[in-house]
Design a protein around this motif. Structure first.
Motif, PDB file in Angstrom:
ATOM      1  N   CYS A   1      -9.356   7.715   1.482  1.00  0.00           N
ATOM      2  CA  CYS A   1      -8.079   8.003   0.830  1.00  0.00           C
ATOM      3  C   CYS A   1      -7.076   6.922   1.214  1.00  0.00           C
ATOM      4  O   CYS A   1      -6.959   6.559   2.387  1.00  0.00           O
ATOM      5  N   ILE A   2      -6.355   6.403   0.211  1.00  0.00           N
ATOM      6  CA  ILE A   2      -5.237   5.501   0.455  1.00  0.00           C
ATOM      7  C   ILE A   2      -3.968   6.333   0.370  1.00  0.00           C
ATOM      8  O   ILE A   2      -3.679   6.944  -0.663  1.00  0.00           O
ATOM      9  N   ALA A   3      -3.223   6.396   1.464  1.00  0.00           N
ATOM     10  CA  ALA A   3      -1.964   7.139   1.505  1.00  0.00           C
ATOM     11  C   ALA A   3      -0.812   6.141   1.456  1.00  0.00           C
ATOM     12  O   ALA A   3      -0.730   5.249   2.305  1.00  0.00           O
ATOM     13  N   THR A   4       0.070   6.290   0.476  1.00  0.00           N
ATOM     14  CA  THR A   4       1.164   5.347   0.258  1.00  0.00           C
ATOM     15  C   THR A   4       2.493   6.085   0.207  1.00  0.00           C
ATOM     16  O   THR A   4       2.618   7.091  -0.514  1.00  0.00           O
ATOM     17  N   ILE A   5       3.484   5.599   0.934  1.00  0.00           N
ATOM     18  CA  ILE A   5       4.841   6.136   0.783  1.00  0.00           C
ATOM     19  C   ILE A   5       5.424   5.543  -0.497  1.00  0.00           C
ATOM     20  O   ILE A   5       5.646   4.331  -0.577  1.00  0.00           O
TER      21      ILE A   5
ATOM     22  N   GLY B   1      14.795  12.688  10.519  1.00  0.00           N
ATOM     23  CA  GLY B   1      15.592  13.423   9.559  1.00  0.00           C
ATOM     24  C   GLY B   1      15.443  12.999   8.119  1.00  0.00           C
ATOM     25  O   GLY B   1      16.115  13.544   7.241  1.00  0.00           O
ATOM     26  N   GLY B   2      14.603  12.043   7.828  1.00  0.00           N
ATOM     27  CA  GLY B   2      14.421  11.587   6.458  1.00  0.00           C
ATOM     28  C   GLY B   2      13.394  12.417   5.708  1.00  0.00           C
ATOM     29  O   GLY B   2      12.937  13.467   6.174  1.00  0.00           O
ATOM     30  N   ALA B   3      13.047  11.941   4.514  1.00  0.00           N
ATOM     31  CA  ALA B   3      12.030  12.595   3.697  1.00  0.00           C
ATOM     32  C   ALA B   3      11.197  11.524   3.000  1.00  0.00           C
ATOM     33  O   ALA B   3      11.688  10.420   2.743  1.00  0.00           O
ATOM     34  N   ALA B   4       9.968  11.842   2.725  1.00  0.00           N
ATOM     35  CA  ALA B   4       9.062  10.875   2.113  1.00  0.00           C
ATOM     36  C   ALA B   4       8.230  11.538   1.040  1.00  0.00           C
ATOM     37  O   ALA B   4       7.844  12.704   1.167  1.00  0.00           O
TER      38      ALA B   4
END
Length: 304
Positions: A34-38, A109-112
């Motif tokens: 699996c390639i996981a990309t933000i 505290g961020g989101a992706a």
């Protein structure tokens, strides 16, 4: 399949890979990954949009910045690989949102928004135990088919000549130890140079109770001896019914290595054709919709 992420970006041999070279390595093996990309970000993150990592069943490469976000991404990717091994109707692309503070307890505290791309999950998988003359002939046929192929042996020199054909090989002093690392959808063919090795591989494979095919090369007398021992040593004697011995298509005559290889290949081709491999049209359409929705998801995330 392990649900715990590996905390490194190395191959079993200890070599370090970034995500792109890892893809080449895993494609060469024919392994599922699996390639996981933000694909979108908001607020503070360890790494920004475009960051990638690659997750295989027992390895991971590169990083999304570590921490709980990476842990959850690896965990979800491995669960997704397992699910797609079992179902050909699932999409090869998925997109998930992670809130670092609310969902993962990270202080950033961020989101992706993370896109998961699953590769090689529906390719038939074949593990051959033994790198002898029949295997040398068999891999000449199998490597021309869409198949994730691995050959396991405890003889480095015999494996070297298999590897020269472009086939992925693994050396194990005790080949049966490799059984636990195989995907549950693997087809297994056992034909080593040593009957004791064959027996241990078959015993371990039967005990896992998950493989769609376990085939053993051998004569009627070998089959009888193995069945008697397995009946006594298996945790459940009925597991013996999962063993096919002798392996191969009986309609193909001959005892020369290539004749035996053709017989085994004919049987495997039939098994591959009847297994639920291949991405279905519905899954392909869904993947396309998800790809086209990436920009909308990115904009929605930024607006929050």
């Amino acid at each position: 399949m392990s649900s715990e992420p590996r905390l490194n970006s190395h191959s079993p041999a200890g070599e370090k890979y970034n995500w792109s070279t890892a893809c080449q390595l895993l494609q060469q093996r024919g392994a599922a990954f699996c390639i996981a990309t933000i694909v979108a970000e908001a607020g503070s993150l360890p790494r920004g949009a475009g960051a990638k990592m690659v997750i295989a069943e027992f390895e991971q490469f590169d990083t999304l910045g570590g921490g709980q976000l990476e842990y959850e991404v690896v965990k979800q990717a491995r669960a997704g690989l397992q699910q797609r091994h079992r179902s050909a109707s699932m999409s090869c692309v998925a997109i998930e949102r992670f809130a670092l503070a609310a969902d993962l307890g990270q202080c950033c505290g961020g989101a992706a928004q993370v896109m998961f791309e699953y590769i090689n999950t529906h390719t038939p998988k074949l593990a051959i135990f033994g790198a002898g003359h029949v295997t040398h002939a068999l891999v000449k046929i199998i490597k021309e088919l869409p198949c994730n192929l691995i050959v396991v042996d405890n003889r480095q020199d015999w494996l070297a000549s298999i590897a020269q054909q472009g086939v992925y090989t693994e050396y194990h002093p005790q080949p049966a130890d490799a059984v636990n690392n195989l995907a549950e959808t693997s087809h297994i063919v056992v034909m080593s140079h040593d009957h004791s090795v064959d027996y241990q591989v078959v015993l371990q494979a039967l005990e896992r109770q998950c493989f769609p095919f376990i085939g053993l090369i051998g004569s009627a007398s070998k089959k009888q001896r193995f069945e008697q021992r397995l009946q006594a040593q298996l945790s459940q004697p009925q597991l013996l019914s999962q063993l096919t011995c002798p392996v191969g298509n009986s309609d193909v005559p001959g005892k020369l290595p290539m004749q035996v290889a053709v017989s085994i290949a004919a049987q495997l081709i039939h098994l591959f054709a009847t297994a639920p491999h291949g991405v279905q049209p519905a899954a392909t359409a869904l993947a396309s919709e998800q790809w086209h929705g990436v920009n909308a998801l990115r904009n929605a995330l930024k607006s929050r």
